[in-house]
Write an enzyme that holds these catalytic residues in place. Structure first.
Site, PDB file in Angstrom:
ATOM      1  N   GLU A 121       4.711   4.937  -4.260  1.00  0.00           N
ATOM      2  CA  GLU A 121       5.361   3.733  -3.732  1.00  0.00           C
ATOM      3  C   GLU A 121       4.331   2.830  -3.082  1.00  0.00           C
ATOM      4  OE1 GLU A 121       8.621   3.045  -3.721  1.00  0.00           O
ATOM      5  OE2 GLU A 121       9.636   4.960  -4.122  1.00  0.00           O
ATOM      6  N   GLU A 164      10.049  -4.526  -8.621  1.00  0.00           N
ATOM      7  CA  GLU A 164       8.884  -3.926  -7.988  1.00  0.00           C
ATOM      8  C   GLU A 164       7.614  -4.299  -8.755  1.00  0.00           C
ATOM      9  OE1 GLU A 164      11.745  -0.275  -6.514  1.00  0.00           O
ATOM     10  OE2 GLU A 164      10.130   0.150  -7.919  1.00  0.00           O
TER      11      GLU A 164
END
Ligand SMILES: [Zn+2]
Length: 1223
Positions: free
Chosen positions: A1104, A925
Site C-alpha cells: 500500500e 489508486e
C-alpha cells in the site's frame, strides 16, 4: 511521639481528643444513643466543634487506617435524634468539603450514600419534614453524587428520586434549598432510566420554570438547572415532551437574550448550557423541525457570526455549528439518478450480484445473451424511508456503562478466527488439463532458445497458439556474443518495417535506470528525430466520433494484434485534445483543432499571446521523460476502448508529467477552516438569494451544456480516466461538483479528474466535491489535490503540482439513499472542499485526486520499455486476456537471456524462482501504477543490480489488473460493478476475466511446482501515510484474536517478514510500523489472502502506498510525488535482490541484522498487547481541534454519537461502522 491509634480498636485510650470522642460515640451506638439523646448531641457537637476549628482533627478522622468514618456512619444510622443527625451531617459536610475526591471516595466506599438516601426517605415521612435536615442531606448528596456511579440507580430503587422532585416542586422560591436539590437531580438525571422517570414527573417543565431571561442573580442556580435539563433532554421522550410544550422557541429566545446582555462574556457556561439543551432536543426529528420553524438557523448563524472574533467563545460557535448542521434540511443530490451516467452491457448478470440488485432485474439466464442494463426510472437519489419518524420512546433498560465495552470488541471483529480458513486450501486445485492452456505464457520455462525470437511473442489466452514463433527464424546471438552496449540493429529495423513507433526512428541507446533519481537527472542523449508532420485530412475527421475499436468478433488477439501496436489498417480517427486549445501545434498533433469537442474554446487566446500565431508548443520532455512520447500516446489512445467512447485526450497525459524538484510539504491544518466552510454552506440557506445555482456542466443532460458567457468556468471530463458528472456554480467563484459512480454501480465516488478553463486570474475559486463517501480523508490531514496547468506546461513546466488551500473534508447535508449506503438509512455524503487561484489567463487546468496514470499511458510505457531491451534482457509481452470493455490486459515476462544455449545456462534460467507482481486492480489508486512504473523501469535498466535481478528471477507482471476501470474513470470497480479484489476466491471468467486468468497463471505455476517465491499486488491507501505491506501470518492472526493458541499449530516460518523488513531499511517511504500480517475476514477474497492460502505462497503481499505523504523517514512531512513512488518501485526490486541473498544459507550469517525477525516479532507482540486495535484502525491520525464539527452526526439511528463528549470514541465508532477496506 506515638501516633494516635484509634482508641476504638483495642480500647486503648488515645491522646487525641477527637479520637477519644469518636470512641465514646462508638460505645454509645446502639441502645445508649436512643435512651440518652442529650449525650449523643453533646458528643457530636464537641466533635463538630473540633473539626470546624482544627484542620488536624479532620486529618486524624480521615487518616488511613482510621475507622472514624465507620463510627460516624454507624451513629448516623442508629440515632433518631434530629439534632444529633444534623450534627453528624455538619461533621460530614466539614470533612468532605476539603480533601478532594479521596475523602468522598472513603465515604462512598463505606456505604455513606446508602445511609444518606435512607435518611432522605425517612425525613420525607416526618410531618412536617425538617427543611434543615433535607437541605443538609441534599448538600451532602450533591457533594458525593459525582463520585458514586450507582447513586442514580440506588436513589430510584429506594424511592428517594421522587422525594427530591416533590421537595423541588414545593420550594421553587426557596433558593437555599433549590440549589442542592437541583445539584442532586443533575446527578440522578445522568441515568437514562431516571431521566425518563423524572420527565414523567414533570421535571422538564420544572426546569423551564427556573430558567429565565438574563439576570445576574442566581446564575449558579441557572447553570445547574441548564445542566440538568441538558442531561434530561438526551432522552428522546423528554426531548419530545419539550418540543410539545413549545420549549424550543423559549430556549432560543433565552439564548439570544444572554447573547445580547452578556457582553463581557462572564457567563459563557450558561450560554453553553442553553446550546447543549438545543443540541440534545434537536437529536429528534420533531426537535429539528421546531428549531427550524423557530428560525433557529438564523438565530444561531447570527449569534455565532458575532462570536467568531472572540476566540474564547469557540465552544459556543462549535456547538452552534453542530446544531445548525444537524438541522440543516437534508437535500437530495442534484441528480436524476445515483446510478452511473454510463452503463455497460454485461455478458450476464449474476443472480444477487450488485448489478442485478442495482437494476432490479432478473439475472440473465442465457450466458451468451448480452443483457442490456436499462436505466430505471425510480427516483433512487433519496428514499422515503429516510423520512420515517424515529423509533418510539427510549429503551427502558438500564444499560449504562455497558456501551463502552461493546465498542471495544467491535474493532477486533474482522480477524479471521476460523482456523480452517487459516490453513492451506487443498480442495481448490484444478485439473492440470484445464491449466495446460496457460503453458504458453511460460515459454521461458520450455524454450531451448535455439532460434528463438521472443520479439514476436504476443499471444492472447484464447488466441491461436503462438504458431508464428518459428516463422522468422532469426538466430539470436547469445549475450556473450554481442557487444555489451549497442542495441541490435536488426531489432530496430524490424520495428520500422512493421511501422511501429515510427516516431522514434533511431532507437535510443540504453539508459541508466538503476536509480530513479539518476535516470531523471542525468543527461540523456537528445532526440534529433523531427516529429512527424500531421496527416492530411485529419480535420474533417475530427467531427466524427472516434470509432470504437472492438476486438470482439475479430478473433482472439494474435501476434499481430498485440499490445503497443498501432491499430494499423483500421479506420480510427485521431482523438481530439481536451481543453480545446487551438492552434497549429508544433510537432505531433499539429492542426488538431478543437472543433466542437471538449470545451470548444474558440479563440482561446483572442487577446492572449496565442494571437501572434496561435501556436501550442509541445514541451519537449524527451530528455526528462524517457518513457514518454506525446505522439505515441495519441496512437495508444486510438486503440483504447472506453464505454463513453472518449474522443479527446487530456493535456497532462499528452504532454507528460515531470516531477517537480521543489518540496511539497504536508499542509498544516489551519484552525477554523472547516468551521468557516460549513458556515458558508449554512449561509446558502440563510441567504438563498445570493446563490446562483447555475448548472455549468452536466453529463446527464442530452447535450452537456457549454456555457460561454464569461461568468462561469467551463468544465470537461470526457477523456480517459476523467471523472466529473456535474458542476453547479453556486456563487461567483464557488462550484459544487458531483462525481460519477463507478460504471454499473451507484456509488464509489472518490476519484476525480477534470478540466477547467475560462478562469479569472487571481480570483479565489472554491470547489466542493459534494458526493464523497468515505467517512474521513487525508484531505483532513495535509493532503492537497493535484493541478496541471497547460500554460505552465507550454512554458516548460509540464507537471502536476499539489494545490489548494482551505482544504477539508466533512459530512454535508446531502442525504445518501440507503440504496447507495449498503442499506443504512439516514447517511449523508461528505464534501471535499479546496480553494485555489489561477495564475494564468487563458489557461486550461486539470484537477485530480492523485497523479493520473491512464491505460494508454501504460501501453505507451510498455512500448517504450520494449525499446530499452538489450540482448541480455529477456522481455516478452503477452496479452493475458481481453477485458469486458475489449481492451487487452498485458502480461510481462522479464528475466535475463541465458548466457548461452548450453544446457547448463538454459537450466539456470528455468530454475530461477518466479516473482509475480500485479497492480492497479483499484482504478482510483493511481499511485500503484507509478510504483509499478518504477519497478518496470528498474527491471529493464542496465545497472548491475538490474542485471543480477534478471539473472536471479523470472518476473511475471500484470501491471494493470483493471484496465476498464482505469479507462472509464472508475474509483474502485470493473465494468461488472464489482470490486475485483474481492473476486479472487471464485472469479467468473466472463465477468472477471483478468482476475480469473491471473489466478489461473498462479494455479498453473502451483501445479507444475513452481509457485512464486514472492507475490505482491500494488495498491494505494487513502487514509494512511507512508508505504507499507499487508501479509499473511497464522501466528500473528491467532495472537490478535481470542482463539485458544494451543489449538493451533504455531510453527510458522518467519520468512514473510523478511521482505518488508528489508524494505523498511532501504526504502525511505516504507514504514514497518504500519505493516500488518493479520488475516482479516473481510479480506478473504483478496489477491493477497487467496494467493497465500490457495497457491501456497508464503510471501504474498499487498503493498500500500499513501496518497498523501510520509510521517517518518527521509520524506517525513512531505507529500508523496511520482518520483518517490517510482523510487519505491525500484527499491522493491533492490529488496528482492537482498531477499535472494538472505535466503541463500551461505549469505545468511553475514547479515544477521536484517533477519532480526524474532526480535521484531516480540516488538510487535508487545505493541499488540498494549493496543489491541492498532492493526484494524484505518485511522491512524491524531485527533484535531475541529473534530467536533467533523464527526457531527445528524441521523437518528445513531443518537449516542455525541462528539462533544468523546470525539475520539465516536470517531472510532463511525470508522467501525463503515470501514472500507482498501486492499
Ligand atoms: Zn486497493
Amino acid at each position: 511521639m506515638n501516633k494516635p491509634k484509634m482508641a476504638t480498636e483495642k480500647g486503648v485510650p488515645s491522646n487525641s481528643r477527637v479520637l477519644m470522642l469518636l470512641s465514646q460515640l462508638e460505645r454509645m451506638n446502639g441502645d445508649t444513643m436512643l435512651v440518652d439523646a442529650d449525650m449523643g448531641r453533646q458528643v457530636t457537637s464537641k466533635i463538630l466543634h473540633l473539626i470546624q476549628t482544627q484542620e488536624k482533627t479532620r486529618k486524624e478522622v480521615m487518616s488511613k487506617g482510621s475507622s472514624g468514618m465507620e463510627v460516624i456512619l454507624a451513629s448516623l444510622e442508629n440515632t433518631r435524634d434530629l439534632q444529633t443527625i444534623l450534627n453528624i451531617l455538619y461533621i460530614l459536610n466539614e470533612l468532605l468539603t476539603v480533601g478532594g475526591g479521596r475523602r468522598v471516595g472513603v465515604f462512598v466506599s463505606k456505604g455513606g450514600t446508602g445511609v444518606l438516601l435512607q435518611l432522605v426517605l425517612s425525613a420525607s415521612k416526618d410531618t412536617p419534614p425538617s427543611e434543615e435536615l433535607l437541605l443538609q442531606l441534599h448538600s451532602l448528596l450533591a457533594k458525593v453524587g459525582p463520585k458514586d456511579r450507582k447513586l442514580g440507580v440506588k436513589a430510584r430503587l429506594n424511592g428517594a428520586l421522587n422525594v427530591t422532585v416533590t421537595l423541588l416542586k414545593q420550594n421553587l422560591q426557596n433558593n437555599k434549598l433549590l440549589l442542592p436539590c437541583l445539584q442532586v437531580l443533575r446527578v440522578y438525571s445522568a441515568n437514562s432510566v431516571n431521566a425518563i422517570s423524572l420527565g414523567k414527573n414533570g421535571v422538564v417543565d420544572l426546569m423551564f420554570k427556573i430558567i429565565g431571561p438574563y439576570s445576574k442573580k442566581n446564575t449558579t442556580l441557572l447553570k445547574v438547572s441548564l445542566d440538568t435539563l441538558g442531561v434530561l433532554l438526551k432522552s428522546k421522550t423528554n426531548a419530545r415532551r419539550a418540543v410539545d410544550r413549545g420549549h424550543v422557541p423559549v430556549l432560543l429566545a433565552v439564548y439570544q437574550d444572554w447573547h445580547r446582555n452578556d457582553t463581557r462574556h462572564r457567563h459563557m457556561l450558561i450560554r453553553k448550557g442553553l446550546l447543549t439543551c438545543l443540541k440534545n432536543v434537536t437529536n429528534i426529528k420533531l426537535g429539528r423541525k421546531a428549531f427550524v420553524d423557530a428560525d433557529g438557523m438564523r438565530v444561531l448563524y447570527n449569534t455565532s457570526t458575532e462570536c467568531l472574533p472572540v476566540r474564547t467563545l469557540d465552544p459556543l460557535v462549535n456547538t452552534s455549528s453542530l446544531i445548525m448542521r444537524k438541522c440543516f434540511p437534508k437535500n437530495r443530490l442534484p441528480l436524476p439518478t445515483i446510478k452511473s451516467v454510463y452503463q455497460h452491457l454485461l455478458p450476464h448478470l449474476s443472480a444477487g450480484g450488485p448489478v442485478a440488485l442495482l437494476y432490479s432485474q432478473a439475472p440473465g439466464g442465457a450466458s451468451r445473451k448480452q443483457v442490456y442494463v436499462k436505466p430505471s426510472r425510480v427516483d433512487d437519489v433519496v428514499d422515503e424511508s429516510d423520512d420515517n419518524e424515529e423509533a418510539e420512546g427510549d429503551t427502558e433498560n438500564d444499560t449504562e456503562n455497558e456501551e463502552d465495552e461493546k465498542d471495544h470488541h467491535a474493532a477486533n471483529d474482522d480477524i479471521e478466527t476460523d482456523l480452517n480458513k487459516l490453513r492451506p486450501r487443498e480442495n481448490t486445485r484444478r485439473p492440470f488439463d484445464e491449466l495446460r492452456v496457460y503453458e504458453r505464457f511460460f515459454l521461458e520455462l520450455s524454450e531451448d532458445f535455439q532460434g528463438f525470437n521472443f520479439e514476436t511473442q504476443k499471444t492472447g489466452v484464447t488466441g491461436t497458439q503462438a504458431s508464428n514463433k518459428t516463422q522468422r527464424p532469426i538466430i539470436l546471438p547469445t549475450a556473450q556474443a554481442l557487444p555489451p552496449k549497442r542495441p541490435i540493429p536488426a531489432r530496430a529495423e524490424s520495428h520500422l518495417a512493421k511501422g511501429e513507433h515510427a516516431s522514434s526512428p533511431a532507437p535510443p541507446p540504453p539508459l541508466e535506470l538503476d536509480s530513479i533519481l539518476i535516470s531523471k537527472d542525468q543527461d540523456c542523449p537528445p532526440r534529433h528525430a523531427p516529429r512527424p508532420t500531421p496527416e492530411a485530412g485529419l480535420e474533417q475527421e475530427l467531427a466524427q466520433k472516434m470509432e470504437r475499436v472492438s476486438l470482439e468478433g475479430a478473433g482472439p488477439p494474435s501476434g499481430a494484434g498485440g499490445l503497443g501496436e498501432v491499430a494499423g489498417g483500421r479506420q480510427v480517427q485521431p482523438p481530439l485534445l481536451a481543453g480545446g486549445m487551438v492552434g497549429g501545434v508544433v510537432g505531433g498533433v499539429a492542426s488538431w483543432r478543437a472543433a466542437g469537442g471538449g470545451g470548444g474554446v474558440e479563440g482561446l487566446g483572442e487577446e492572449g499571446p496565442e494571437e501572434e500565431g496561435a501556436v501550442l508548443e509541445v514541451p519537449d520532455t524527451a530528455l526528462l521523460l524517457p518513457l514518454h512520447d506525446p505522439d505515441l500516446y495519441v496512437e495508444m489512445v486510438k486503440s483504447t476502448s472506453s464505454v463513453p467512447q472518449f474522443s479527446e485526450v487530456a493535456y497532462p497525459d499528452y504532454f507528460g508529467h515531470v516531477a517537480p524538484t521543489f518540496r511539497e510539504p504536508i499542509l498544516e491544518r489551519v484552525y477554523g477552516v472547516q468551521r468557516s466552510k460549513i458556515f458558508q454552506d449554512i449561509e446558502r440557506m440563510i441567504h438563498p438569494n445570493d446563490i446562483l445555482d447555475k448548472v455549468v456542466y452536466d453529463l446527464d443532460a442530452p447535450s452537456c451544456p457549454v456555457l460561454d458567457d464569461g461568468e462561469s468556468l467551463k468544465f470537461n471530463s470526457q477523456f480517459e480516466s476523467g471523472n466529473l458528472r456535474k458542476a453547479i456554480q453556486v456563487r461567483k467563484f464557488e462550484y459544487d461538483l458531483v462525481l460519477n459512480s463507478d460504471i454499473n454501480s451507484n456509488h464509489y465516488h472518490q476519484w476525480f479528474y477534470f478540466e477547467v478553463s475560462g478562469m479569472r486570474v487571481g480570483a479565489p475559486y472554491r470547489f466542493n466535491i459534494i458526493n464523497c463517501e468515505k467517512s474521513n480523508s487525508q484531505f483532513n490531514y495535509g493532503m492537497q489535490v493535484l493541478m496541471y496547468s497547460v500554460q505552465e506546461a507550454i512554458s516548460g513546466s509540464p507537471r502536476w503540482v499539489r494545490t489548494g488551500t482551505d482544504i477539508c473534508y466533512y459530512k454535508n447535508h446531502f442525504s445518501r439513499s440507503s440504496l447507495a449506503a449498503g442499506g443504512q438509512k439516514g447517511r449523508s455524503y461528505y464534501t471535499t472542499t479546496f480553494s485555489t487561484a489561477f495564475s494564468h489567463r487563458d489557461d486550461v487546468c486539470y484537477f485530480a485526486y492523485h497523479y493520473p496514470y491512464t491505460y494508454s499511458t501504460l501501453k505507451m510505457h510498455l512500448a517504450k520499455l520494449e525499446a530499452l531491451q538489450t540482448p541480455q534482457i529477456y522481455l516478452r509481452q503477452d496479452v493475458l486476456c481481453e477485458t469486458l470493455g475489449g481492451n487487452p490486459c498485458p502480461l510481462l515476462t522479464i528475466t535475463a537471456m541465458p548466457e548461452s544455449t548450453s544446457n547448463e545456462h538454459i537450466c539456470q534460467l528455468r530454475n530461477r524462482p518466479l516473482v509475480f507482481l500485479s497492480s492497479r486492480v483499484h482504478p482510483g489508486e493511481t499511485n500503484a501504477s507509478w510504483v509499478m512504473k518504477g519497478t518496470l523501469e528498474f527491471l529493464m535498466g542496465t545497472s548491475p543490480q538490474a542485471h543480477s535481478l534478471r539473472e536471479t528471477y523470472i518476473f511475471k507482471i500484470v501491471p494493470m489488473l483493471n484496465p476498464d476501470g482505469v479507462i472509464n474513470g472508475n474509483h474502485r470497480c470493473s465494468l461488472s460493478g464489482e470490486d475485483l479484489n474481492r473476486q479472487w476466491q471464485s472469479p467468473v471468467p466472463d465477468l472477471h476475466p483478468t482476475i480469473y486468468h491471473t489466478k489461473s497463471l498462479l494455479q498453473y505455476l502451483a501445479a507444475i511446482q513452481r509457485a512464486p517465491l514472492v507475490f505482491c499486488d500494488y495498491h494505494g491507501h487513502s487514509r494512511k501515510k507512508n508505504v507499507f505491506m499487508y501479509g499473511c501470518s497464522v501466528k500473528e492472526t491467532v495472537w490478535q484474536s481470542n482463539i485458544n493458541a494451543t489449538s493451533c499449530d504455531l510453527h510458522e516460518d518467519l520468512g514473510y517478514r523478511t521482505l518488508p523488513k528489508i524494505l523498511s531499511q532501504t526504502a525511505p517511504a516504507f514504514s514497518m510500523a504500519s505493516c500488518s500480517f493479520v488475516v482479516e475476514r473481510s479480506k478473504e477474497a483478496t489477491a493477497r489472502v487467496v494467493v497465500w492460502r490457495e497457491i501456497g505462497v508464503q510471501r504474498s503481499y499487498t503493498m500500500e502506498s499513501t496518497l498523501c505523504g510520509c510521517d517518518q523517514g527521509k520524506y517525513k512531512g512531505l507529500q508523496i510525488g511520482t518520483r518517490e513512488l517510482e523510487e519505491m518501485g525500484a527499491q522493491f526490486c533492490v529488496a528482492l535482490l537482498r531477499l535472494k541473498r538472505l535466503t541463500s544459507p551461505l549469505e545468511l550469517r553475514h547479515h544477521p541484522h536484517l533477519l532480526d525477525v524474532e526480535g521484531d516479532m516480540i516488538e510487535t507482540r508487545v505493541k499488540v498487547a498494549s493496543s489491541p486495535t492498532t492493526y484494524v484502525l484505518e485511522e491512524d491520525e491524531p485527533a484535531f481541534l475541529e473534530e467536533v464539527d467533523y464527526s457531527a452526526e445528524s441521523n437518528d439511528e445513531d443518537p449516542d454519537n455525541d462528539p462533544d463528549n468523546d470525539p475520539q470514541d465516536s470517531l472510532v465508532r463511525s470508522e467501525a461502522n463503515h470501514r472500507d477496506s482498501l486492499t
